[in-house]
Design a protein around this motif. Sequence first.
Motif, PDB file in Angstrom:
ATOM      1  N   THR A 176     -30.624 -37.695  49.599  1.00  0.00           N
ATOM      2  CA  THR A 176     -30.590 -36.292  49.167  1.00  0.00           C
ATOM      3  C   THR A 176     -31.257 -36.100  47.809  1.00  0.00           C
ATOM      4  O   THR A 176     -31.267 -34.992  47.275  1.00  0.00           O
ATOM      5  CB  THR A 176     -29.135 -35.811  49.080  1.00  0.00           C
ATOM      6  N   GLY A 177     -31.829 -37.167  47.265  1.00  0.00           N
ATOM      7  CA  GLY A 177     -32.476 -37.051  45.962  1.00  0.00           C
ATOM      8  C   GLY A 177     -33.904 -36.569  46.072  1.00  0.00           C
ATOM      9  O   GLY A 177     -34.344 -36.054  47.111  1.00  0.00           O
ATOM     10  N   THR A 178     -34.659 -36.768  45.003  1.00  0.00           N
ATOM     11  CA  THR A 178     -36.065 -36.386  44.998  1.00  0.00           C
ATOM     12  C   THR A 178     -36.858 -37.314  45.894  1.00  0.00           C
ATOM     13  O   THR A 178     -36.401 -38.394  46.269  1.00  0.00           O
ATOM     14  CB  THR A 178     -36.631 -36.457  43.571  1.00  0.00           C
ATOM     15  N   GLY A 179     -38.081 -36.889  46.228  1.00  0.00           N
ATOM     16  CA  GLY A 179     -38.939 -37.723  47.048  1.00  0.00           C
ATOM     17  C   GLY A 179     -39.193 -39.058  46.386  1.00  0.00           C
ATOM     18  O   GLY A 179     -39.208 -40.109  47.047  1.00  0.00           O
ATOM     19  N   ASP A 180     -39.394 -39.065  45.084  1.00  0.00           N
ATOM     20  CA  ASP A 180     -39.650 -40.299  44.356  1.00  0.00           C
ATOM     21  C   ASP A 180     -38.432 -41.223  44.411  1.00  0.00           C
ATOM     22  O   ASP A 180     -38.545 -42.426  44.646  1.00  0.00           O
ATOM     23  CB  ASP A 180     -40.002 -39.990  42.907  1.00  0.00           C
ATOM     24  N   ALA A 181     -37.224 -40.647  44.220  1.00  0.00           N
ATOM     25  CA  ALA A 181     -36.009 -41.452  44.261  1.00  0.00           C
ATOM     26  C   ALA A 181     -35.778 -42.033  45.644  1.00  0.00           C
ATOM     27  O   ALA A 181     -35.362 -43.194  45.797  1.00  0.00           O
ATOM     28  CB  ALA A 181     -34.810 -40.607  43.831  1.00  0.00           C
ATOM     29  N   CYS A 182     -36.043 -41.206  46.655  1.00  0.00           N
ATOM     30  CA  CYS A 182     -35.832 -41.676  48.031  1.00  0.00           C
ATOM     31  C   CYS A 182     -36.805 -42.781  48.400  1.00  0.00           C
ATOM     32  O   CYS A 182     -36.416 -43.786  49.026  1.00  0.00           O
ATOM     33  CB  CYS A 182     -35.960 -40.505  48.999  1.00  0.00           C
ATOM     34  N   VAL A 183     -38.070 -42.627  48.058  1.00  0.00           N
ATOM     35  CA  VAL A 183     -39.045 -43.651  48.413  1.00  0.00           C
ATOM     36  C   VAL A 183     -38.800 -44.918  47.609  1.00  0.00           C
ATOM     37  O   VAL A 183     -39.004 -46.038  48.101  1.00  0.00           O
ATOM     38  CB  VAL A 183     -40.490 -43.142  48.236  1.00  0.00           C
ATOM     39  N   THR A 184     -38.318 -44.779  46.363  1.00  0.00           N
ATOM     40  CA  THR A 184     -38.008 -45.950  45.556  1.00  0.00           C
ATOM     41  C   THR A 184     -36.852 -46.737  46.180  1.00  0.00           C
ATOM     42  O   THR A 184     -36.889 -47.969  46.260  1.00  0.00           O
ATOM     43  CB  THR A 184     -37.646 -45.543  44.120  1.00  0.00           C
ATOM     44  N   ALA A 185     -35.835 -46.020  46.633  1.00  0.00           N
ATOM     45  CA  ALA A 185     -34.699 -46.686  47.283  1.00  0.00           C
ATOM     46  C   ALA A 185     -35.148 -47.408  48.548  1.00  0.00           C
ATOM     47  O   ALA A 185     -34.709 -48.531  48.838  1.00  0.00           O
ATOM     48  CB  ALA A 185     -33.616 -45.665  47.598  1.00  0.00           C
ATOM     49  N   PHE A 186     -36.031 -46.775  49.317  1.00  0.00           N
ATOM     50  CA  PHE A 186     -36.527 -47.412  50.536  1.00  0.00           C
ATOM     51  C   PHE A 186     -37.345 -48.656  50.200  1.00  0.00           C
ATOM     52  O   PHE A 186     -37.231 -49.680  50.874  1.00  0.00           O
ATOM     53  CB  PHE A 186     -37.380 -46.432  51.341  1.00  0.00           C
ATOM     54  N   ILE A 187     -38.190 -48.572  49.182  1.00  0.00           N
ATOM     55  CA  ILE A 187     -39.018 -49.717  48.789  1.00  0.00           C
ATOM     56  C   ILE A 187     -38.142 -50.915  48.440  1.00  0.00           C
ATOM     57  O   ILE A 187     -38.422 -52.048  48.850  1.00  0.00           O
ATOM     58  CB  ILE A 187     -39.936 -49.333  47.618  1.00  0.00           C
ATOM     59  N   ARG A 188     -37.087 -50.677  47.698  1.00  0.00           N
ATOM     60  CA  ARG A 188     -36.197 -51.786  47.329  1.00  0.00           C
ATOM     61  C   ARG A 188     -35.505 -52.367  48.572  1.00  0.00           C
ATOM     62  O   ARG A 188     -35.360 -53.583  48.701  1.00  0.00           O
ATOM     63  CB  ARG A 188     -35.159 -51.314  46.312  1.00  0.00           C
ATOM     64  N   LYS A 189     -35.066 -51.490  49.465  1.00  0.00           N
ATOM     65  CA  LYS A 189     -34.386 -51.954  50.676  1.00  0.00           C
ATOM     66  C   LYS A 189     -35.338 -52.751  51.565  1.00  0.00           C
ATOM     67  O   LYS A 189     -35.002 -53.870  52.001  1.00  0.00           O
ATOM     68  CB  LYS A 189     -33.826 -50.767  51.457  1.00  0.00           C
ATOM     69  N   ALA A 190     -36.509 -52.194  51.845  1.00  0.00           N
ATOM     70  CA  ALA A 190     -37.460 -52.874  52.731  1.00  0.00           C
ATOM     71  C   ALA A 190     -38.012 -54.142  52.087  1.00  0.00           C
ATOM     72  O   ALA A 190     -38.169 -55.178  52.750  1.00  0.00           O
ATOM     73  CB  ALA A 190     -38.596 -51.927  53.099  1.00  0.00           C
TER      74      ALA A 190
END
Length: 612
Positions: A176-190
Amino acid sequence: MRTLLLSLCVAVSAAGCSGGADDATDGKNGTTNGAPASGPGVGVSTTTALVDPHAQVAAVPAGVSATTTTSPGCYTPGTPRRLTRTQVVNALTDVVTTLSGDATLAAGVGALVKDAQQFPPDTAFNPDTPRHLGYERLDANVNIRQVSALSGTAQALAASLTSDATRLQAVTGTCTGTGDACVTAFIRKAGRLIFRQPMTDAEVNVYRAAANNTNSAASIARVLATMIASPKFYFVVEHGQAPAAGAPASVCAPLTSHELATRLSLHFWNSIPDASLDADADSGALLQPDAYAAQVRRMLADPRSDRAMREFFAGWFRLNELVALNGKVGDPAFDAFAGDFKPLPTSRDAAVNEVLDMVSYLAAHNGSLQQVLTDRHSFARTSDIASLYKTAIWDGASAPPVFSESSRVGLLTRIGFIAQGSTETTLPISRGSRILFGLTCQRMPTPAMDQSNAKADLGGVLTTRQRVERVTEMGGTSCVNCHKPLMNPWGFALEGVDSLGRMRQTERVLDATGKLLGEKPIVTASIASIAGTTSRAIGSPSEAQQYILDSGQFERCFARNYVRYSFGRADTPADSALIESLRQQASNGANLRSLFAAVALRSEFTTIQRPQ
């Protein structure tokens, strides 16, 4: 036939005589890995009398100690190991499963890697000789086809994972955050999953830039494709733990927790760490002996451990050298030889899998290494192989049927090991080579590549044994000293099994049109020898297997080969203590799972040599 036998003497014999290795110096000063296991086991016999090996003997129960044993020599990393194609398939399958939860998409990864992108298979490298297959883990080569296929696979897989809103949502998760926050979280997970360790901030920023700081389908696909195609995914680079501040640097550095997790998962599962292993790596608990031993126990109990075990035995027993059994269907001589049995295109793989199913069954039922040579159950899951064994089809779940033929026992009578593809005659030289060099790691001198036996008399109605003797045992030739006392006897002892793996007492001699020229009794009596032992009379697979067990070379050969498989390299003199430890445990009747755990509990497995 003359041409075939002459070529076998020069080519097949050369392969054997130049292969193998002498273990005479292994383990002379080795130390054991703790006290020998206790309990009922299959030890190495100390008597030369032939003992019926048909009985199923219980192995020593499995046990995993929390204590590793230090042995001389930790090893320089050398060239970084890369993932094998099998490991790429398994790793990407697990990545897709974890990220998407889509079982259908995950099931298609193997075909995508192997077929659609034409990812080249690895070479089953054998350090002893290029003429025989070995282990794919030893193939360190990297070529443009692999790089191109990995890149193509990465793009195709990333596109599939983000092909619609449902899949994209599953991959990225709720944010539910910003696009940058969401993509950053995904990058760390992947990245944590694909690179097998947490990402640094600098690495995250590189992928944020690649994603343009947005979590759109195109951006996520670009991140995934770049990660999967990265050398950090494909290669396994190990540096070890940095020395503590002010402490002198030791020669042997313990692996970091994440390096250790990766080494364990690739070793036992041929894949990446799972959530449990990742958690212990992230917390550092994996570096504690008790937690480490618990992970080894858990991983061995996981069904995925069966994949690596089967891969090892397929390489050691050279099962992948078996050619198609149906290649000569329609040839008059072969059809006359095969009679009512007609091999199928799938018969070859079914025969190989029957041997590996035996290994899997023994491992799951507390079986020992020795029982590979003594088991009398059929694990044939298809009607063609079951008919050759004269048993019922095994359903894979209930107790497997027992061979009805008393002379059929152990590995040397299993079709996947003893059959010789599309030929109506046996190949005793090839069989002798497989036993001496494959199962007992013997060495013979390199033969002279000449045709000194070209004048061999092959006239008349001769059995296969008679033809081989006339070609390879002629006095004054370059073949006789290698073949007569060493290689031929092992092949002759197995002449009671035809080239399709059927038991027989006579040989039907056919011409090229399939016409019967004569039927002659099989003669299997031979005097065989194994280095370091007294020569012995053998005349059957059962007696041959008993001699192999009594020699102790089967367990030593296993140990050498398992060290090669475990570390993805040829063994060296520094491995003598490790090899001796494995040999002793195998000789004491340790079950297969304990043997596979033993390497991971050694300091050689958990450390790496620092650059000097």
